[in-house]
Design an enzyme around this catalytic site. Sequence first.
Site, PDB file in Angstrom:
ATOM      1  N   CYS A 149       0.634  -1.331  -0.062  1.00 56.45           N
ATOM      2  CA  CYS A 149       0.077   0.060  -0.014  1.00 56.45           C
ATOM      3  C   CYS A 149       1.103   1.343   0.121  1.00 56.45           C
ATOM      4  O   CYS A 149       1.330   1.653   1.148  1.00 56.45           O
ATOM      5  CB  CYS A 149      -0.839  -0.040   1.278  1.00 56.45           C
ATOM      6  SG  CYS A 149      -2.069   1.439   1.263  1.00 56.45           S
ATOM      7  N   CYS A 152      -0.892   4.079   2.026  1.00 52.12           N
ATOM      8  CA  CYS A 152      -0.510   4.048   3.685  1.00 52.12           C
ATOM      9  C   CYS A 152       1.125   4.042   4.013  1.00 52.12           C
ATOM     10  O   CYS A 152       1.369   4.709   5.244  1.00 52.12           O
ATOM     11  CB  CYS A 152      -0.791   2.626   4.083  1.00 52.12           C
ATOM     12  SG  CYS A 152      -2.146   2.018   3.099  1.00 52.12           S
ATOM     13  N   ASP A 153       2.083   3.725   3.210  1.00 53.69           N
ATOM     14  CA  ASP A 153       3.605   3.420   3.766  1.00 53.69           C
ATOM     15  C   ASP A 153       4.361   4.512   3.166  1.00 53.69           C
ATOM     16  O   ASP A 153       5.589   4.580   3.584  1.00 53.69           O
ATOM     17  CB  ASP A 153       3.766   2.213   3.547  1.00 53.69           C
ATOM     18  CG  ASP A 153       3.041   1.200   4.345  1.00 53.69           C
ATOM     19  OD1 ASP A 153       2.605   1.686   5.602  1.00 53.69           O
ATOM     20  OD2 ASP A 153       2.898   0.013   4.071  1.00 53.69           O
TER      21      ASP A 153
END
Length: 324
Positions: A149, A152-153
Amino acid sequence: MEVNLTGLTSANTEEDKNPLKMLILGSGPAGLSAALYAARAEIAPLVITGMELGGQAALTHTIENYPGFPEGVGGSQLGDLFQKQAERFGARVEFDSATAVDLSSRPFKVTTYNREYLTESLVIATGASPNRLKIAGEEEFTGKGVSWCATCDGWFFREKDVVVVGGGDSALEEGLFLTRYAKSVTIIHRRDTLRAGAILQNRAFANPKIHFIWNSVITDILGKDAVEAVRLQNVLTGEVTDQPTDGVFIFIGHTPNTQLFKNQLEMDDLGYIKTNMLMETSVPGVYAAGEAADPNFRQVVTSAGMGAAAAMQSIKFLEKLGVD
Ligand SMILES: Cc1cc2nc3c(=O)[nH]c(=O)nc-3n(C[C@H](O)[C@H](O)[C@H](O)COP(=O)(O)OP(=O)(O)OC[C@H]3O[C@@H](n4cnc5c(N)ncnc54)[C@H](O)[C@@H]3O)c2cc1C
């Protein structure tokens, strides 16, 4: 209300005595679109969200190809909007996951972490989950440099070097997104041509931060406490090299989340639930929509369309039963 030691609510609630009219599994585009259509037909559907609120769409930063948003829309923002719109007409959304189903007779039984439900109709919109490379280091370094992701990261990789594995739309979209943070993004692809659409390819080729390693696969993810390098093998020459990197982002396709329905519904060899044009599965009263049943299109707009169709067909089924 009686609660047993496993946390399951045992019988005798109103819902147990009176089955739901429609239960929807999944809170991605398919599930929430089904919920909107059922709610507007005053079916008061219940949506069991699963662990990924908003589904896979919520994993991506911007969606540019969902109609109605000429400037694009945030992936998780779109999920929120879908949910609000369905709730406005009476859909209920529960944060919970199905752990077992019994589709052998109607009302169908659906067991979740929290309780058991009976329902006259079921819409399965459990989507798909990202595939794993299944190589050494992948599990060990998950959360320590290995990710599925970028939204997200990506932030954790400011001014770092990362690799992206894959050659489809997701790989390029997410690779381009990562250039906001990373110093360099190297896309590793097992072939010498990309599957991604032309616009994405042009953007990627024009981006000075993006590099490509062609005809290569990752065989190991290497490091001590976190990712430090990937071991590559050229599929044409067999040559093995180590490529230093701080992060590995994996976008190599998806597997449908349909294990729960194995041996109860007809599926294809890859585990996609078989439906006809009306989203009907092999069990009357059970419908499937979105990526759980679609190996071909796998888009927000197509999944949402299938969800709407499944709900409309399910409403007709309930009408025939006289429980609308
Ligand atoms: C990184 C990335 C970028 C993407 N970019 C785009 C894009 O730009 N444009 C586009 O059109 N598409 C894009 N897609 C694809 C798009 O997100 C999917 O096609 C779409 O989300 C599929 O919708 P769905 O509702 O079928 O399933 P999903 O979105 O996969 O949702 C499945 C839902 O089911 C739930 N669930 C799973 N198991 C259970 C269970 N046991 N019980 C209850 N619920 C369960 C999950 O929690 C989730 O809410 C992208 C996908 C990814 C991964």
